[in-house]
Design a protein around this motif. Sequence first.
Motif, mmCIF file in Angstrom:
data_model
loop_
_atom_site.group_PDB
_atom_site.id
_atom_site.type_symbol
_atom_site.label_atom_id
_atom_site.label_comp_id
_atom_site.label_asym_id
_atom_site.label_seq_id
_atom_site.Cartn_x
_atom_site.Cartn_y
_atom_site.Cartn_z
ATOM 1 N N PHE B 98 -62.314 34.440 18.271
ATOM 2 C CA PHE B 98 -63.519 35.264 18.367
ATOM 3 C C PHE B 98 -63.509 36.387 17.331
ATOM 4 O O PHE B 98 -64.012 37.491 17.558
ATOM 5 C CB PHE B 98 -63.685 35.842 19.780
ATOM 6 N N ASP B 99 -62.912 36.115 16.197
ATOM 7 C CA ASP B 99 -62.763 37.167 15.187
ATOM 8 C C ASP B 99 -63.293 36.747 13.820
ATOM 9 O O ASP B 99 -63.165 37.486 12.844
ATOM 10 C CB ASP B 99 -61.278 37.544 15.079
ATOM 11 N N ARG B 100 -63.882 35.562 13.733
ATOM 12 C CA ARG B 100 -64.390 35.090 12.447
ATOM 13 C C ARG B 100 -65.390 33.957 12.680
ATOM 14 O O ARG B 100 -65.492 33.417 13.781
ATOM 15 C CB ARG B 100 -63.247 34.589 11.557
ATOM 16 N N LEU B 101 -66.099 33.637 11.602
ATOM 17 C CA LEU B 101 -66.941 32.444 11.610
ATOM 18 C C LEU B 101 -66.193 31.333 10.887
ATOM 19 O O LEU B 101 -65.410 31.603 9.962
ATOM 20 C CB LEU B 101 -68.274 32.739 10.924
ATOM 21 N N GLY B 184 -74.300 36.073 11.362
ATOM 22 C CA GLY B 184 -73.514 37.297 11.542
ATOM 23 C C GLY B 184 -74.059 38.125 12.696
ATOM 24 O O GLY B 184 -73.298 38.669 13.507
ATOM 25 N N PHE B 187 -73.208 36.464 15.988
ATOM 26 C CA PHE B 187 -71.789 36.752 16.257
ATOM 27 C C PHE B 187 -71.642 38.166 16.831
ATOM 28 O O PHE B 187 -70.979 38.372 17.866
ATOM 29 C CB PHE B 187 -71.020 36.576 14.948
#
Lengths: 209, 209
Positions: B98-101, B184, B187
Amino acid sequence: MTAITIIGAGNMARGIATRALAGGHAVQILARDESNAGSLAGELGGAASGSLAAPVTGDIVVLALPYDAALAVAEQLRDALAGKVVVDISNPVDFATFDRLVTPDDSSAAQEIQKVVPASKVVKGFNTVFAGTLVAGEVAGQKLDVALAADDPEAKDAVAALVESSGMRAIDAGPLKRAHQLEGLGFLHMAVQGQLGNTWSTAVKIIGA
Amino acid sequence: MTAITIIGAGNMARGIATRALAGGHAVQILARDESNAGSLAGELGGAASGSLAAPVTGDIVVLALPYDAALAVAEQLRDALAGKVVVDISNPVDFATFDRLVTPDDSSAAQEIQKVVPASKVVKGFNTVFAGTLVAGEVAGQKLDVALAADDPEAKDAVAALVESSGMRAIDAGPLKRAHQLEGLGFLHMAVQGQLGNTWSTAVKIIGA
């Protein structure tokens, strides 16, 4: 009460200074042209002012400048900013094309500024908020959301406390690298103004909570 | 009335189908497991259903699937989707961290899906909206904002018309590459749920216009 230095004397400086003064904070406004800082401070009342050579009295320093200028001032004032919380509010939009950001695809303005002032604690914030709405303090009767991203939790908490005590809602967007997404959001918010009447008086808000 | 095919039978399929049916559109729900599509269609009433092998009757096809599944289904149905408007609603978040795409830094889920179905007109949309709010149709008494990005203006207009006729506000976020910024934002909206009570009932809205 928090001591805040705002560098810049434009619309965003005016907006952030207005809110901070309303929150009872000590505000110092610095600008390359001291007279611009003095004019804004005089108009707002209750703020100190000076040139970029003045001692930086704030614990939180807001770079209320476009991205290029923020980078240059960060470099120029690196020593004075050491140990301080530095807030980057910029949207690094390519204003020639309005079709891209000028920062690297895997970075953000905030991360690039952090590289220039490694001894400072950079916090991304206020870039999704328009200047005029900061002066008013609200949009459509609702508090402004100010999203923040930072790696230093205490620095982020300090800016969140400033935001909340100045009548806005702080949203914790995560680590400093999340500035990439926040700057994308700032870009989107600017890019859609045409279809929304070009008033630049809108706000991005998370509703329902 | 527009003919819409929704591929998927999960929460986002339910939300988008609910709004489209409320707007008086013809809805077909397809899923890999035909019984899931049938259950959802039966529950909602008024929608057709079938497996992925069924003829795709919609002019607008919504891939109401997670990113990986959307890519796979786009590839599988490439011929059936040729010439159609294909809506990508995914948020390609790395759910392990859960810290990047998971998409390349210079791309987006929508652009990657467009590469898989070059003869279709991909529109990014609905990824900033939560499923539950689509079912309700509003948050805090305000219309949902559905931001859209696409390169084909007619395709984007068609989805915007679907959005507006289904009781929401369409926001034109620009060309398909602006999906990078929209993803983004999706997210961010997901990432801040924890601090907002984890209700997943919030909406990102541009207020003041």
